[in-house]
Design a protein around this motif. Structure first.
Motif, PDB file in Angstrom:
ATOM      1  N   VAL A 282       0.833  -1.208   0.000  1.00  0.00           N
ATOM      2  CA  VAL A 282       0.000   0.000   0.000  1.00  0.00           C
ATOM      3  C   VAL A 282       0.867   1.257   0.000  1.00  0.00           C
ATOM      4  N   GLN A 283       2.037   1.194   0.611  1.00  0.00           N
ATOM      5  CA  GLN A 283       3.066   2.242   0.679  1.00  0.00           C
ATOM      6  C   GLN A 283       2.751   3.361   1.676  1.00  0.00           C
ATOM      7  N   SER A 284       1.513   3.830   1.748  1.00  0.00           N
ATOM      8  CA  SER A 284       1.157   4.911   2.673  1.00  0.00           C
ATOM      9  C   SER A 284      -0.324   4.820   2.978  1.00  0.00           C
ATOM     10  N   GLY A 285      -0.715   5.369   4.126  1.00  0.00           N
ATOM     11  CA  GLY A 285      -2.124   5.446   4.475  1.00  0.00           C
ATOM     12  C   GLY A 285      -2.720   6.814   4.224  1.00  0.00           C
ATOM     13  N   SER A 286      -1.932   7.716   3.677  1.00  0.00           N
ATOM     14  CA  SER A 286      -2.373   9.087   3.414  1.00  0.00           C
ATOM     15  C   SER A 286      -2.749   9.248   1.951  1.00  0.00           C
ATOM     16  N   ASP A 287      -3.975   9.669   1.676  1.00  0.00           N
ATOM     17  CA  ASP A 287      -4.395   9.877   0.289  1.00  0.00           C
ATOM     18  C   ASP A 287      -3.558  10.953  -0.392  1.00  0.00           C
ATOM     19  N   ARG A 288      -3.151  11.961   0.356  1.00  0.00           N
ATOM     20  CA  ARG A 288      -2.336  13.029  -0.222  1.00  0.00           C
ATOM     21  C   ARG A 288      -0.995  12.482  -0.692  1.00  0.00           C
ATOM     22  N   ILE A 289      -0.388  11.633   0.118  1.00  0.00           N
ATOM     23  CA  ILE A 289       0.902  11.039  -0.248  1.00  0.00           C
ATOM     24  C   ILE A 289       0.719  10.001  -1.345  1.00  0.00           C
ATOM     25  N   LEU A 290      -0.340   9.220  -1.275  1.00  0.00           N
ATOM     26  CA  LEU A 290      -0.589   8.229  -2.332  1.00  0.00           C
ATOM     27  C   LEU A 290      -0.745   8.903  -3.693  1.00  0.00           C
ATOM     28  N   LYS A 291      -1.414  10.049  -3.721  1.00  0.00           N
ATOM     29  CA  LYS A 291      -1.547  10.789  -4.973  1.00  0.00           C
ATOM     30  C   LYS A 291      -0.187  11.275  -5.459  1.00  0.00           C
ATOM     31  N   ALA A 292       0.635  11.787  -4.543  1.00  0.00           N
ATOM     32  CA  ALA A 292       1.977  12.244  -4.927  1.00  0.00           C
ATOM     33  C   ALA A 292       2.843  11.082  -5.407  1.00  0.00           C
ATOM     34  N   MET A 293       2.588   9.896  -4.892  1.00  0.00           N
ATOM     35  CA  MET A 293       3.315   8.704  -5.316  1.00  0.00           C
ATOM     36  C   MET A 293       2.803   8.147  -6.647  1.00  0.00           C
ATOM     37  N   ASN A 294       1.661   8.641  -7.117  1.00  0.00           N
ATOM     38  CA  ASN A 294       1.000   8.131  -8.319  1.00  0.00           C
ATOM     39  C   ASN A 294       0.594   6.675  -8.151  1.00  0.00           C
ATOM     40  N   ARG A 295       0.080   6.351  -6.969  1.00  0.00           N
ATOM     41  CA  ARG A 295      -0.350   4.982  -6.713  1.00  0.00           C
ATOM     42  C   ARG A 295      -1.724   4.685  -7.321  1.00  0.00           C
ATOM     43  N   ALA A 296      -2.527   5.705  -7.571  1.00  0.00           N
ATOM     44  CA  ALA A 296      -3.837   5.546  -8.223  1.00  0.00           C
ATOM     45  C   ALA A 296      -4.799   4.672  -7.421  1.00  0.00           C
ATOM     46  N   HIS A 297      -4.619   4.632  -6.119  1.00  0.00           N
ATOM     47  CA  HIS A 297      -5.626   4.060  -5.219  1.00  0.00           C
ATOM     48  C   HIS A 297      -5.641   4.937  -3.981  1.00  0.00           C
ATOM     49  N   THR A 298      -6.665   4.811  -3.181  1.00  0.00           N
ATOM     50  CA  THR A 298      -6.766   5.557  -1.932  1.00  0.00           C
ATOM     51  C   THR A 298      -6.653   4.600  -0.763  1.00  0.00           C
ATOM     52  N   ALA A 299      -6.492   5.164   0.416  1.00  0.00           N
ATOM     53  CA  ALA A 299      -6.461   4.323   1.611  1.00  0.00           C
ATOM     54  C   ALA A 299      -7.780   3.571   1.753  1.00  0.00           C
ATOM     55  N   ASP A 300      -8.904   4.257   1.501  1.00  0.00           N
ATOM     56  CA  ASP A 300     -10.205   3.606   1.649  1.00  0.00           C
ATOM     57  C   ASP A 300     -10.400   2.504   0.621  1.00  0.00           C
ATOM     58  N   SER A 301     -10.004   2.727  -0.635  1.00  0.00           N
ATOM     59  CA  SER A 301     -10.179   1.671  -1.636  1.00  0.00           C
ATOM     60  C   SER A 301      -9.320   0.456  -1.290  1.00  0.00           C
ATOM     61  N   TYR A 302      -8.152   0.697  -0.706  1.00  0.00           N
ATOM     62  CA  TYR A 302      -7.300  -0.418  -0.273  1.00  0.00           C
ATOM     63  C   TYR A 302      -7.972  -1.189   0.856  1.00  0.00           C
ATOM     64  N   LEU A 303      -8.525  -0.483   1.820  1.00  0.00           N
ATOM     65  CA  LEU A 303      -9.178  -1.148   2.942  1.00  0.00           C
ATOM     66  C   LEU A 303     -10.394  -1.945   2.487  1.00  0.00           C
ATOM     67  N   ARG A 304     -11.173  -1.385   1.535  1.00  0.00           N
ATOM     68  CA  ARG A 304     -12.344  -2.111   1.020  1.00  0.00           C
ATOM     69  C   ARG A 304     -11.886  -3.367   0.269  1.00  0.00           C
ATOM     70  N   LEU A 305     -10.743  -3.280  -0.405  1.00  0.00           N
ATOM     71  CA  LEU A 305     -10.196  -4.442  -1.098  1.00  0.00           C
ATOM     72  C   LEU A 305      -9.795  -5.519  -0.097  1.00  0.00           C
ATOM     73  N   ILE A 306      -9.163  -5.126   0.993  1.00  0.00           N
ATOM     74  CA  ILE A 306      -8.798  -6.094   2.030  1.00  0.00           C
ATOM     75  C   ILE A 306     -10.051  -6.771   2.582  1.00  0.00           C
ATOM     76  N   GLU A 307     -11.124  -6.022   2.757  1.00  0.00           N
ATOM     77  CA  GLU A 307     -12.388  -6.595   3.226  1.00  0.00           C
ATOM     78  C   GLU A 307     -12.884  -7.677   2.269  1.00  0.00           C
ATOM     79  N   LYS A 308     -12.853  -7.405   0.971  1.00  0.00           N
ATOM     80  CA  LYS A 308     -13.309  -8.382  -0.019  1.00  0.00           C
ATOM     81  C   LYS A 308     -12.447  -9.640   0.001  1.00  0.00           C
ATOM     82  N   ILE A 309     -11.141  -9.438   0.122  1.00  0.00           N
ATOM     83  CA  ILE A 309     -10.228 -10.580   0.138  1.00  0.00           C
ATOM     84  C   ILE A 309     -10.483 -11.445   1.365  1.00  0.00           C
TER      85      ILE A 309
END
Length: 286
Positions: free
Chosen positions: A103-130
């Motif tokens: 995931v690299q970071s839990g901060s949406d601001r940092i994730l955007k700067a990293m160009n990860r193209a996901h958010t902390a919430d979308s990652y957490l929802r993905l973990i829920e599905k898995i």
């Protein structure tokens, strides 16, 4: 092909390409014929595999190979964790319940700067599905602290995400500049002392989670694939389905076999166990 701003790999390795499923299956069949019981599908971004049917179809194909009992893959990107692959974790017995999903970071601001193209919430929802598909899934991750512009509040968001997920293991890094990458030229480069302090705090939390996850295995009987001799006479070391190292007293002839082991103790990086009485009885000479 994701071009994370901190990563030099796209510039050094070039665009992604995928081997044909026929070639991979042929290699896996050859390995199984030699006695290999477990394979790992490796790729810089392996769940973006573009062979026919994607990674899920490849896993299902390989799971039909006689003698091949365990399949793993690494490393993955949250953007490519599709429903078909999640379903494979629920339905394919050979696909191990361990997932490295950085995931690299839990901060949406940092994730955007990293160009990860996901958010902390979308990652957490993905973990829920898995975990809905495979409740015992062991989750592993990657984290970078001290990315340019990271504030204390951004770092706290990372800690909060870690607390919510509950990781079985993780790899952590201080951000370091890679020449030619966008992040290397970003303003707000973080002081090294701040990086060190944040890394220490993050590791303390992740280490506690790893110990807690391993402790849940004590008292269980896990199938362990023994790989090699241990440090002590008569000791073998193998891997659990969750990729933990497992130490147990066992004869060398069990190397390369999957054997039930009763887990008796847990540490941060490994488990210790013993062969159940019924297994020992089967090992006695006639």
């Amino acid at each position: 092909d994701k071009f994370c701003t901190f990563c030099v790999v796209p510039y050094t390795r070039g665009p992604e390409w995928s081997r044909s499923p026929h070639a991979i299956e042929a290699e896996a069949r050859d390995l199984a014929a030699q006695g290999v019981r477990e394979i790992t599908l490796l790729g810089q971004n392996v769940n973006a595999y573009a062979g026919e049917g994607g990674l899920a179809a490849l896993v299902r194909r390989l799971a039909t190979i006689p003698g091949l009992d365990r399949i793993r893959y690494t490393t993955s990107h949250p953007r490519d964790m599709d429903d078909a692959l999640i379903a494979a974790h629920a339905e394919v017995e050979a696909l191990m319940p361990y997932l490295h999903l950085p995931v690299q970071s839990g901060s949406d601001r940092i994730l955007k700067a990293m160009n990860r193209a996901h958010t902390a919430d979308s990652y957490l929802r993905l973990i829920e599905k898995i975990r809905a598909a495979r409740p015992d899934m062991a989750i592993s991750g990657d984290f970078i602290v001290g990315f340019p512009g990271e504030r204390e509040s951004d770092f706290e968001a990372t800690l909060n995400l870690v607390r919510e997920v509950g990781y079985a293991s993780a790899f952590t890094f201080k951000y370091s500049r890679r020449p030619g990458t966008p992040a290397a030229a970003m303003p707000g480069q973080t002081d090294e002392a701040v990086k060190d302090e944040r890394l220490t705090r993050l590791n303390a939390l992740l280490d506690a989670q790893a110990r807690a996850f391993n402790a849940t295995q004590v008292g269980k009987v896990l199938p362990v694939l023994f790989e090699r001799s241990g440090r002590h006479p008569g000791q073998l070391i193998g891997r659990s389905p969750y990729l933990q190292a497992v130490h147990a007293t066992a004869p060398d002839r069990l190397i390369g076999q999957i054997v039930p082991v009763r887990i008796e103790a847990a540490a941060r990086m490994s488990l210790a166990g013993a062969l159940p009485t019924e297994v020992l009885a089967e090992l006695e000479p006639a």
